[in-house]
Design an enzyme around this catalytic site. Structure first.
Site, mmCIF file in Angstrom:
data_model
loop_
_atom_site.group_PDB
_atom_site.id
_atom_site.type_symbol
_atom_site.label_atom_id
_atom_site.label_comp_id
_atom_site.label_asym_id
_atom_site.label_seq_id
_atom_site.Cartn_x
_atom_site.Cartn_y
_atom_site.Cartn_z
ATOM 1 N N GLU A 162 -7.842 -2.401 4.450
ATOM 2 C CA GLU A 162 -7.954 -0.991 4.858
ATOM 3 C C GLU A 162 -9.274 -0.372 4.391
ATOM 4 O O GLU A 162 -9.856 0.463 5.079
ATOM 5 C CB GLU A 162 -6.778 -0.175 4.318
ATOM 6 C CG GLU A 162 -5.461 -0.454 5.016
ATOM 7 C CD GLU A 162 -4.661 -1.558 4.327
ATOM 8 O OE1 GLU A 162 -5.227 -2.256 3.451
ATOM 9 O OE2 GLU A 162 -3.476 -1.731 4.670
ATOM 10 N N PHE A 192 10.386 3.029 -0.393
ATOM 11 C CA PHE A 192 9.519 1.862 -0.281
ATOM 12 C C PHE A 192 8.216 2.254 0.421
ATOM 13 O O PHE A 192 8.232 2.911 1.455
ATOM 14 C CB PHE A 192 10.230 0.758 0.512
ATOM 15 C CG PHE A 192 9.352 -0.437 0.769
ATOM 16 C CD1 PHE A 192 8.917 -1.232 -0.284
ATOM 17 C CD2 PHE A 192 8.941 -0.754 2.052
ATOM 18 C CE1 PHE A 192 8.081 -2.319 -0.058
ATOM 19 C CE2 PHE A 192 8.108 -1.841 2.292
ATOM 20 C CZ PHE A 192 7.688 -2.624 1.227
ATOM 21 N N GLN A 193 7.106 1.847 -0.137
ATOM 22 C CA GLN A 193 5.767 2.160 0.375
ATOM 23 C C GLN A 193 5.530 3.657 0.549
ATOM 24 O O GLN A 193 4.857 4.088 1.477
ATOM 25 C CB GLN A 193 5.491 1.410 1.687
ATOM 26 C CG GLN A 193 5.339 -0.097 1.462
ATOM 27 C CD GLN A 193 4.721 -0.827 2.627
ATOM 28 O OE1 GLN A 193 4.869 -0.422 3.780
ATOM 29 N NE2 GLN A 193 4.031 -1.915 2.349
ATOM 30 N N LYS A 213 6.900 8.427 9.827
ATOM 31 C CA LYS A 213 7.307 7.470 10.851
ATOM 32 C C LYS A 213 8.127 8.133 11.962
ATOM 33 O O LYS A 213 7.936 7.867 13.154
ATOM 34 C CB LYS A 213 8.131 6.376 10.179
ATOM 35 C CG LYS A 213 8.429 5.200 11.061
ATOM 36 C CD LYS A 213 9.134 4.101 10.275
ATOM 37 C CE LYS A 213 9.396 2.930 11.212
ATOM 38 N NZ LYS A 213 10.076 1.830 10.542
ATOM 39 N N MET A 228 -28.763 -3.937 -11.145
ATOM 40 C CA MET A 228 -29.125 -2.599 -11.604
ATOM 41 C C MET A 228 -28.603 -2.347 -13.015
ATOM 42 O O MET A 228 -29.319 -1.799 -13.858
ATOM 43 C CB MET A 228 -28.587 -1.538 -10.635
ATOM 44 C CG MET A 228 -29.085 -0.145 -10.928
ATOM 45 S SD MET A 228 -30.889 -0.025 -10.917
ATOM 46 C CE MET A 228 -31.193 0.553 -9.259
#
Lengths: 564, 176
Positions: free
Chosen positions: A49, A111-112, A161, A477
Site C-alpha cells: 500500500e 478485525f482489521q 464496507k 548521508m
C-alpha cells in the site's frame, strides 16, 4: 438512478477526471472490487500500500492531476500513512480512499479495524468518515475539490464496507458546500504595487521560489518574463527545483543546506527578497536569526499560515503564484526600472561571480566512479529532458546539484518529509501519468530496498521506469554526519551486506546492469535508454566515502558553508 | 512577550471538529488553558472558546492554522476587542450550622447562589471572570473545600458591531 456506494465512488472519480487509481484489495473493499471489475476505470495493483500511495503522489506531481490511492481497513490503511505524510508535507493533491469495517462494528475493535481518520488527522488537509451512503457523492466531490484547490494536499475518505454496498438514488451533480473553505487565489493589487515599488529602488534584489511555483500552472512562464524584465537573479528552495529552467541566464541555483555558494551568498547579501510559493523551512534558511539580515522581504503564497511563520515578512501577498505573477507583469510598466539599473547590473555580476568562483563541483576520478559523475552523465544522455524521482540522502542532493532541470514537474523528491523508499513508486506513478517521457528513479543502496517490490508492478503493467542506484554500501548521508560531527563513528550505517542488485532485477523480470568502471557509466545509461518494454535497474558501484558539498552544518547560518 | 488570549472559533458542528482543533494545539505545541464548546443558536454551528498563552507570532500562527481547518467558519482573538468574559465555578465547602450565615454573606457579596445544603456542606455557584472566582475560592478555602469544579471561559464582544449576523437581523426586522 439507483446506485451502490461503490458505483458512486467510481462515477465521482471519473466525473472529476480521474483515469487511474493505485489500489490494493482487502476484506473491507471486496464489494468495491466487485464493482470495479465491471468498470473501465484503470486500476494499478501496487505490491504494498505504501508503494500505491507514493505512486499516486508521483503521478500527481508529474501530471498536476489528482493522484488517487486506495487501501483496505486496518493494516492496509496504516500502510498508507507514510505516503500521506509525504504528500502532505510537499502539498501534493491526493485522494486517499480507505475501506472501513462495517458501520455497526466501528469502535468495537473489530478485525482489521483502525481509526484511520484519527491516525492521519495531523497529516491530511481534511478527512471524512462516510456514515450514510446518501452523503457519499457530495463527500467525494468535496474531497477532490479540497485536495486540488488552494494549497493542495491529501484528503482522506474513510468508507465502511456497508456504505460501499448500500444502494441509494444517485444524481450526479458535483455539488460542493464548504462554508469554511474559500482559498484566496487572486492576490491583492495594493500589495503587488507595494512589492513593485520596493523593487524599483532595490539594489540587490533576489527572487526566491519554492515548490508553489512549479505546481501553479503557467507560473514559470510568467516568472521568466518578470525576472528578465527587471534583471533579477532567481534562486529556489530544494522543492522549487525545476520551477525555473536551470539553463536560463537568470538562474543562480538553490538555497540552503546543500545548495550552491552563490545562492546562499545572494540571499545573505540581498536587500530585497521576493519569495514565491516557499515556506522558509529550516533546510532553506539555516540559522534563522542570521538569515537575510539586510533584506526586506515580500512573500507571495497561497497559504496565509506560511507567511511570517518562521521569517518576518514585510510585504505579504496571499494568492496563487501564477495569478500574482501575472498581476506583477501587468503592472510592470507603471514603474521606472532604470532608477537603480546600474547597481542591479553590478549586483547580478557579483552573484554570477560567486557562482564562477565556487560552483557545484567534485574531483573527477578515472579510477573510481564518483556519484556526481553518474548524475552528470545521466543529464548528458537524457539531454536534460527526463523526469527524475529520487529517494532521500546523498544521492538526492547530488541529483539536485548535477542535473539541470528544464520544465516544471520534472523533479520529484520528498523534500519535506524526507521519505526513503519514495523514489521507485513515485517514478512508477510519474511514468504512468507521463508515458511520453523518460522517467528515472535515482536511489541509493539503502532507499531502493524500502519499496523494491514495486518493480513487480512495473513489470506487470510494462512501466519502463529506469532506476539508478548510487551504491556506496553506506547510508551515506548519515555516514557523512558521523564523519563530520561524530568523530567518524560509523554506527550502523554500513551496508556491506546487500543483495546482488543485478540478479535481483533479473529475478523480478527487469533488466539488470552494473557499472564498476568509470568508462562503463555512460555506456550503461545509454543502453538503458534503448529498453522500452520493461523496467531497468542499474547498479553503479561508487566511491564509498564521497561527501555532499557545500554543506551548511545544522544550526549554522547559510553563509557559513563547508565548501569542501 | 507571552500574553493571555481568548480565541473564539465558530465551527461547523461536524464529526471530529473538536479533535481537529485540539489536535492542532497539541501537535504544534501550543497551550490550551481552557476550552469551552457548545452549539450556538443554530444547531449545526458551534462556538469554541479557547484561552491560550503565546507571543504575537505564536498567536498569529494559531489563528492562521485554525482558519485553515475546513470546518472552521470564523476565528477571532477577542483579547483585541472590548469583551465580556465569564467562567462558572461550583464549589462544595465544609460548613456546619455555626458558619452558614458567614458563607451566605460572602455568596451575596459575590452575587453567587447557594444551590445545595446538607448539615455539613454547602454547594455554591459563582460566575464571573477569572480574578473574581479566584478571590472567592481563596475566601472559602479556610473553611475546607471538599470539591471544586470550574468551567472554561466564555467570552463575547461588547456592542452590536461584532457579528455580520447583525445586518441580517436588521434586514429581517425591516421586512416584518
Amino acid at each position: 438512478m439507483i446506485c451502490s456506494g461503490g458505483e458512486i465512488v467510481i462515477d465521482c472519480l471519473k466525473r472529476n477526471g480521474v483515469d487511474v487509481i493505485f489500489s490494493y484489495p482487502g476484506g473491507s473493499l471486496t464489494g468495491f472490487y466487485d464493482t470495479l471489475f465491471d468498470s473501465d476505470l484503470k486500476h494499478i495493483l501496487p505490491r504494498h500500500e505504501q508503494g500505491g500511495a507514493h505512486a499516486a503522489d508521483g503521478y500527481a506531481r508529474a501530471t498536476g492531476k489528482i493522484g488517487v490511492c486506495m487501501a483496505t481497513s486496518g493494516p492496509g490503511a496504516t500502510n498508507l500513512v507514510t505516503g500521506i505524510g509525504t504528500a502532505y508535507m510537499d502539498s501534493v493533491p491526493m485522494l486517499v480512499i480507505t475501506g472501513q469495517v462495517v458501520s455497526n462494528l466501528i469502535g468495537g475493535d473489530a478485525f482489521q479495524e483502525a481509526d484511520i481518520v484519527g491516525i492521519t488527522r495531523p497529516i491530511v488537509k481534511h478527512s471524512y468518515l462516510v456514515t450514510d451512503v446518501k452523503d457519499l457523492a457530495d463527500t467525494m466531490n468535496e474531497a477532490i475539490h479540497i485536495a486540488t484547490t488552494g494549497r493542495p494536499g491529501p484528503v482522506l475518505v474513510d468508507i465502511p464496507k456497508d456504505v460501499f454496498a448500500a444502494k441509494v438514488k444517485y444524481e450526479p451533480n458535483g455539488r460542493i458546500h464548504l462554508a469554511g473553505y474559500q482559498p484566496n487565489t487572486e492576490g491583492h493589487p495594493m500589495q503587488v504595487k507595494k512589492l513593485l515599488k520596493t523593487l524599483e529602488t532595490a539594489k540587490k534584489p533576489v527572487i526566491f521560489i519554492g515548490g508553489g511555483v512549479k505546481v501553479s500552472k503557467g507560473a514559470t512562464e510568467e516568472l521568466i518574463k518578470f525576472a528578465h524584465a527587471v534583471n533579477v537573479p532567481v534562486v529556489s528552495s530544494f522543492m522549487g527545483l525545476s520551477g525555473y529552467p536551470a539553463t536560463d541566464s537568470q538562474w543562480i541555483g538553490w538555497l540552503g543546506m546543500h545548495g550552491n555558494y552563490a545562492s546562499n551568498m545572494a540571499v545573505t547579501e540581498s536587500d530585497f527578497i521576493i519569495a514565491i510559493g516557499t515556506r522558509f523551512t529550516d533546510r532553506s534558511t539555516g540559522r534563522l536569526d542570521r538569515f537575510a539580515k539586510n533584506a526586506r522581504i515580500a512573500h507571495i503564497d497561497i497559504d496565509p499560515s506560511s507567511i511570517s511563520k518562521t521569517v518576518d515578512i514585510e510585504i505579504p501577498v496571499v494568492g496563487d503564484s501564477y495569478n500574482v505573477l501575472q498581476m506583477i507583469n501587468k503592472y510592470l510598466d507603471d514603474y521606472k526600472w532604470d532608477k537603480c539599473r546600474q547597481e542591479r547590473d553590478e549586483w547580478f555580476e557579483t552573484v554570477k561571480g560567486w557562482d564562477k568562483e565556487k560552483p557545484f563541483s567534485y574531483k573527477f576520478s578515472d579510477k573510481i566512479i564518483k556519484p556526481q559523475y553518474v548524475i552528470e552523465t545521466l543529464y548528458k544522455v537524457t539531454g536534460g529532458d527526463a523526469i527524475i524521482a529520487t529517494d532521500v540522502g546523498q544521492h538526492q542532493m547530488w541529483t539536485g546539484q548535477f542535473y539541470k532541470y528544464k520544465f516544471p514537474r520534472q523533479f520529484l523528491s520528498s523534500g519535506g518529509m524526507g521519505t526513503m523508499g519514495y523514489g521507485l513508486p513515485a517514478a512508477m506513478g510519474a511514468k504512468i501519468g507521463r508515458p511520453d517521457k523518460e522517467v528515472f528513479c535515482v536511489s541509493g543502496d539503502g532507499g531502493i530496498l524500502m519499496n523494491m517490490q514495486e518493480l513487480t508492478t512495473c513489470v506487470q503493467y510494462r512501466v519502463g521506469v529506469k532506476t539508478v542506484i548510487i551504491n556506496n554500501k553506506f547510508l551515506g548521508m548519515v555516514r557523512q554526519w558521523q564523519q563530520l560531527f561524530f568523530n567518524k563513528k560509523y554506527s550502523d550505517t554500513c551496508l556491506e551486506v546487500q543483495p546482488d542488485f543485478v540478479k535481483l532485477a533479473e529475478a523480478y523480470g527487469c533488466i539488470g546492469m552494473r557499472a564498476e568502471k568509470v568508462a562503463d557509466v555512460e555506456a550503461v545509461l545509454r543502453e538503458s535508454l534503448k529498453i522500452k518494454d520493461r523496467p531497468v535497474l542499474m547498479d553503479f558501484v561508487c566511491d564509498r566515502e564521497e561527501n555532499v558539498y557545500p554543506m551548511v552544518p545544522a544550526g549554522a547560518s547559510i553563509d557559513e558553508m563547508i565548501i569542501r | 512577550m507571552e500574553k493571555r488570549h481568548i480565541i473564539s472559533i465558530l465551527v461547523e458542528n461536524k464529526f471530529g471538529v473538536l479533535a481537529r482543533v485540539a489536535g492542532l494545539f497539541s501537535g504544534r505545541g501550543y497551550n490550551i488553558e481552557s476550552l469551552t464548546v457548545n452549539s450556538t443558536d443554530k444547531h449545526d454551528v458551534s462556538m469554541m472558546t479557547i484561552v491560550t498563552y503565546g507571543d504575537d507570532r505564536i498567536i498569529e500562527q494559531i489563528i492562521k492554522q485554525l482558519r485553515k481547518l475546513i470546518n472552521v467558519l470564523k476565528v477571532r482573538d477577542l483579547t483585541s476587542y472590548n469583551h465580556i468574559e465569564r467562567e462558572l465555578v461550583l464549589v462544595k465547602v465544609y460548613v456546619t450550622q455555626k458558619y452558614r450565615s458567614d458563607i451566605y454573606n460572602m455568596v451575596n457579596t459575590f452575587r453567587g447562589n447557594v444551590v445545595d445544603i446538607t448539615p455539613e456542606s454547602m454547594v455554591i455557584e459563582i460566575t464571573g471572570d477569572n480574578d473574581k472566582l479566584q478571590a472567592f475560592i481563596e475566601l472559602v478555602r479556610p473553611y475546607g473545600i471538599i470539591e471544586l469544579i470550574r468551567s472554561g471561559c466564555l467570552a463575547i464582544g461588547r456592542g452590536s458591531k461584532a457579528t455580520s449576523e447583525m445586518e441580517k437581523l436588521k434586514q429581517s426586522h425591516n421586512n416584518k
